[in-house]
Design a protein around this motif. Structure first.
Motif, mmCIF file in Angstrom:
data_model
loop_
_atom_site.group_PDB
_atom_site.id
_atom_site.type_symbol
_atom_site.label_atom_id
_atom_site.label_comp_id
_atom_site.label_asym_id
_atom_site.label_seq_id
_atom_site.Cartn_x
_atom_site.Cartn_y
_atom_site.Cartn_z
ATOM 1 N N GLN A 60 0.839 -0.990 -0.054
ATOM 2 C CA GLN A 60 -0.182 0.213 -0.159
ATOM 3 C C GLN A 60 1.085 0.970 0.333
ATOM 4 O O GLN A 60 1.771 1.266 0.455
ATOM 5 C CB GLN A 60 -0.913 -0.448 1.099
ATOM 6 N N ARG A 64 -3.517 5.209 -1.970
ATOM 7 C CA ARG A 64 -4.122 4.330 -2.059
ATOM 8 C C ARG A 64 -4.841 3.039 -1.424
ATOM 9 O O ARG A 64 -4.030 2.948 -0.648
ATOM 10 C CB ARG A 64 -2.943 4.628 -3.225
ATOM 11 N N ARG A 67 -2.592 -2.898 -3.045
ATOM 12 C CA ARG A 67 -2.886 -3.906 -4.105
ATOM 13 C C ARG A 67 -1.898 -5.035 -3.978
ATOM 14 O O ARG A 67 -0.950 -5.113 -2.940
ATOM 15 C CB ARG A 67 -1.967 -2.804 -5.677
#
Length: 173
Positions: A60, A64, A67
């Protein structure tokens, strides 16, 4: 399916990537070579992870959302080399779009059949032009080899189609 696995393992062999990077690269650089969709890529990545060919870590950055970052494992590298060698040596059975339709071409009146074949010829010419205008990636680029192969196959199909149109045109008179 094996080609898709080879593609994903090959991309991860170059560097670890998150799914968005992989899909963007495929869409931007390989869309003329593969028809792999995002959903298929993610499903294949999940299967590769379950089979131990890739590892997944979550990262991370700032605000954001987290992912997943995919990396090839040692087992995955072995599978990559196996698939690469098999793929390069494989001649494979070619199944071309339109072959089934050609089997029933004589069910149409000759003029109608010729009109559809001429439309197909125009579409082939457009594809040939597109591939002919793809910029080269540099000396000994394997991407250039792939593009060149596709271009030559399309040119050969065009030449065959032109001869077929001429032959059918002569037979109707």
């Amino acid at each position: 399916m094996e080609e898709r696995i080879l593609l994903l393992l090959g991309l991860l062999k170059v560097q670890s990537q998150h799914g968005y990077q992989i899909n963007e690269f495929i869409e931007r650089n390989l869309s003329r070579i593969t028809d792999m969709k995002k959903a298929t890529a993610y499903a294949t990545l999940n299967r590769l992870h379950q089979d131990g060919y890739i590892s997944v870590q979550t990262e991370q950055e700032e605000n954001r959302p987290p992912r997943k970052v995919y990396s090839i494992t040692e087992k995955g590298e072995g599978r990559f080399w196996e698939l690469l060698r098999t793929s390069l040596a494989e001649a494979g059975q070619m199944t071309l779009p339109g072959d089934i339709g050609l089997m029933f071409l004589d069910h149409l009146p000759c003029e109608e059949a010729l009109s559809y074949l001429k439309i197909r010829l125009v579409k082939l010419e457009e594809q040939i032009e597109m591939y002919a205008n793809i910029p080269h990636h540099g000396q000994q680029s394997s991407i250039d080899l792939t593009v060149d192969r596709r271009l030559r196959l399309l040119q050969s199909d065009r030449d065959w189609l032109m001869e077929t149109i001429e032959r059918l045109s002569q037979s109707k008179t």
